[in-house]
Design a protein around this motif. Structure first.
Motif, PDB file in Angstrom:
ATOM      1  N   GLY A 246      26.630  59.173  40.213  1.00 27.09           N
ATOM      2  CA  GLY A 246      25.528  60.029  39.722  1.00 27.09           C
ATOM      3  C   GLY A 246      24.851  60.564  41.193  1.00 27.09           C
ATOM      4  N   ALA A 247      24.955  59.541  42.087  1.00 31.18           N
ATOM      5  CA  ALA A 247      23.992  59.978  43.410  1.00 31.18           C
ATOM      6  C   ALA A 247      25.053  61.174  43.911  1.00 31.18           C
ATOM      7  N   ARG A 248      26.404  61.192  44.034  1.00 26.92           N
ATOM      8  CA  ARG A 248      27.036  62.067  44.345  1.00 26.92           C
ATOM      9  C   ARG A 248      26.982  63.261  43.621  1.00 26.92           C
ATOM     10  N   ASP A 249      26.752  63.227  42.507  1.00 33.94           N
ATOM     11  CA  ASP A 249      26.317  64.734  41.786  1.00 33.94           C
ATOM     12  C   ASP A 249      24.977  65.099  42.014  1.00 33.94           C
ATOM     13  N   MET A 250      24.188  64.321  42.354  1.00 35.59           N
ATOM     14  CA  MET A 250      22.839  64.972  42.981  1.00 35.59           C
ATOM     15  C   MET A 250      22.920  65.457  44.337  1.00 35.59           C
ATOM     16  N   TRP A 251      23.772  64.643  45.084  1.00 32.40           N
ATOM     17  CA  TRP A 251      24.076  65.511  46.467  1.00 32.40           C
ATOM     18  C   TRP A 251      24.711  66.719  46.372  1.00 32.40           C
ATOM     19  N   ARG A 252      25.770  66.794  45.385  1.00 35.52           N
ATOM     20  CA  ARG A 252      26.502  67.766  45.254  1.00 35.52           C
ATOM     21  C   ARG A 252      25.489  69.083  44.899  1.00 35.52           C
ATOM     22  N   ALA A 253      24.567  68.915  44.009  1.00 34.16           N
ATOM     23  CA  ALA A 253      23.759  69.889  43.553  1.00 34.16           C
ATOM     24  C   ALA A 253      22.760  70.395  44.736  1.00 34.16           C
ATOM     25  N   TYR A 254      22.373  69.201  45.372  1.00 36.26           N
ATOM     26  CA  TYR A 254      21.612  69.662  46.392  1.00 36.26           C
ATOM     27  C   TYR A 254      22.066  70.566  47.430  1.00 36.26           C
ATOM     28  N   SER A 255      23.329  70.143  47.881  1.00 29.74           N
ATOM     29  CA  SER A 255      24.219  70.800  48.839  1.00 29.74           C
ATOM     30  C   SER A 255      24.513  72.365  48.273  1.00 29.74           C
ATOM     31  N   ASP A 256      24.770  72.315  47.024  1.00 29.04           N
ATOM     32  CA  ASP A 256      24.986  73.647  46.616  1.00 29.04           C
ATOM     33  C   ASP A 256      23.851  74.688  46.776  1.00 29.04           C
TER      34      ASP A 256
ATOM     35  N   ARG B 299      21.260  74.047  48.843  1.00 28.34           N
ATOM     36  CA  ARG B 299      21.016  74.846  50.345  1.00 28.34           C
ATOM     37  C   ARG B 299      22.029  75.845  50.645  1.00 28.34           C
ATOM     38  N   GLU B 300      23.334  75.764  50.207  1.00 31.37           N
ATOM     39  CA  GLU B 300      24.314  76.754  50.506  1.00 31.37           C
ATOM     40  C   GLU B 300      24.171  78.135  49.831  1.00 31.37           C
ATOM     41  N   ALA B 301      23.591  78.034  48.579  1.00 33.03           N
ATOM     42  CA  ALA B 301      23.299  79.404  47.755  1.00 33.03           C
ATOM     43  C   ALA B 301      22.159  80.075  48.519  1.00 33.03           C
ATOM     44  N   ASN B 302      21.165  79.129  48.702  1.00 29.50           N
ATOM     45  CA  ASN B 302      20.034  79.786  49.341  1.00 29.50           C
ATOM     46  C   ASN B 302      19.568  81.010  48.559  1.00 29.50           C
TER      47      ASN B 302
ATOM     48  N   TYR C  37      17.226  75.479  38.318  1.00 29.74           N
ATOM     49  CA  TYR C  37      18.724  75.323  38.147  1.00 29.74           C
ATOM     50  C   TYR C  37      19.469  74.228  38.546  1.00 29.74           C
ATOM     51  N   PHE C  38      19.302  73.883  40.113  1.00 23.37           N
ATOM     52  CA  PHE C  38      20.013  73.055  40.901  1.00 23.37           C
ATOM     53  C   PHE C  38      19.444  71.524  40.361  1.00 23.37           C
ATOM     54  N   HIS C  39      18.091  71.573  40.168  1.00 24.89           N
ATOM     55  CA  HIS C  39      17.482  70.449  39.759  1.00 24.89           C
ATOM     56  C   HIS C  39      18.118  69.793  38.287  1.00 24.89           C
ATOM     57  N   ALA C  40      18.164  70.693  37.532  1.00 26.06           N
ATOM     58  CA  ALA C  40      18.577  70.633  36.324  1.00 26.06           C
ATOM     59  C   ALA C  40      19.955  70.264  36.090  1.00 26.06           C
ATOM     60  N   ARG C  41      20.900  70.628  37.148  1.00 22.94           N
ATOM     61  CA  ARG C  41      22.352  70.633  36.819  1.00 22.94           C
ATOM     62  C   ARG C  41      22.504  69.184  37.698  1.00 22.94           C
ATOM     63  N   GLY C  42      22.094  68.979  38.590  1.00 21.40           N
ATOM     64  CA  GLY C  42      22.283  67.675  39.409  1.00 21.40           C
ATOM     65  C   GLY C  42      21.747  66.508  38.424  1.00 21.40           C
ATOM     66  N   ASN C  43      20.981  66.699  37.545  1.00 23.75           N
ATOM     67  CA  ASN C  43      20.564  65.535  36.595  1.00 23.75           C
ATOM     68  C   ASN C  43      21.344  65.422  35.623  1.00 23.75           C
ATOM     69  N   TYR C  44      21.750  66.766  34.959  1.00 30.13           N
ATOM     70  CA  TYR C  44      22.741  66.605  33.926  1.00 30.13           C
ATOM     71  C   TYR C  44      23.872  65.980  34.254  1.00 30.13           C
ATOM     72  N   ASP C  45      24.678  66.488  35.362  1.00 30.78           N
ATOM     73  CA  ASP C  45      25.783  65.976  35.959  1.00 30.78           C
ATOM     74  C   ASP C  45      25.785  64.315  36.063  1.00 30.78           C
ATOM     75  N   ALA C  46      24.913  64.045  36.629  1.00 27.85           N
ATOM     76  CA  ALA C  46      24.627  62.458  36.936  1.00 27.85           C
ATOM     77  C   ALA C  46      24.272  61.648  35.644  1.00 27.85           C
ATOM     78  N   ALA C  47      23.645  62.172  34.666  1.00 22.67           N
ATOM     79  CA  ALA C  47      23.541  61.427  33.384  1.00 22.67           C
ATOM     80  C   ALA C  47      24.667  61.635  32.567  1.00 22.67           C
TER      81      ALA C  47
END
Length: 120
Positions: free
Chosen positions: A29-39, A41-44, A51-61
């Motif tokens: 889940g921590a990796r999922d959160m990091w991936r959403a955060y990295s995405d 930042r990259e998407a800018n 969307y990225f907040h929801a996606r990171g939490n969704y993937d982790a959960a």
């Protein structure tokens, strides 16, 4: 006595197994959160943070209780730091709503802005 010993031993083994499972889910889940955060930042991309907040939490959960737990801990810590630094409380509440949306298993695409590349 043997039955009691067997039951205690089995509960210990099952308990250890579930802790290992919980810890594995939390790391994933921590990796999922990091991936959403990295995405994010990259998407800018303006307006995509919810969307990225929801996606990171969704993937982790989706990993299980350990993933949901770590998503809540990371999300709460991030928002607490943002509030401490004086960033908008209103934006923080909206971020937390998106976090909870994702953790509850609802589709993170609800927050996806028009025009965000499909890569994300």
């Amino acid at each position: 006595m043997k039955l009691l010993t067997g039951l205690v031993f089995c509960s210990l083994v099952l308990g250890v197994h579930s802790w290992f499972s919980f810890i594995g889910e939390a790391f994933g889940g921590a990796r999922d959160m990091w991936r959403a955060y990295s995405d994010m930042r990259e998407a800018n991309y303006i307006g995509a943070d919810k969307y990225f907040h929801a996606r990171g939490n969704y993937d982790a959960a989706q990993r299980g209780p350990g993933g949901a737990w770590v998503a809540k801990v990371i999300s709460d810590a991030r928002e607490d730091i943002q509030q401490f630094l004086g960033h908008g409380a209103e934006d923080s509440l909206a971020d937390q709503a998106a976090n909870e949306w994702g953790r509850s298993g609802k589709d993170p695409n609800h927050f996806r802005p028009d025009g965000l590349p499909e890569k994300y």
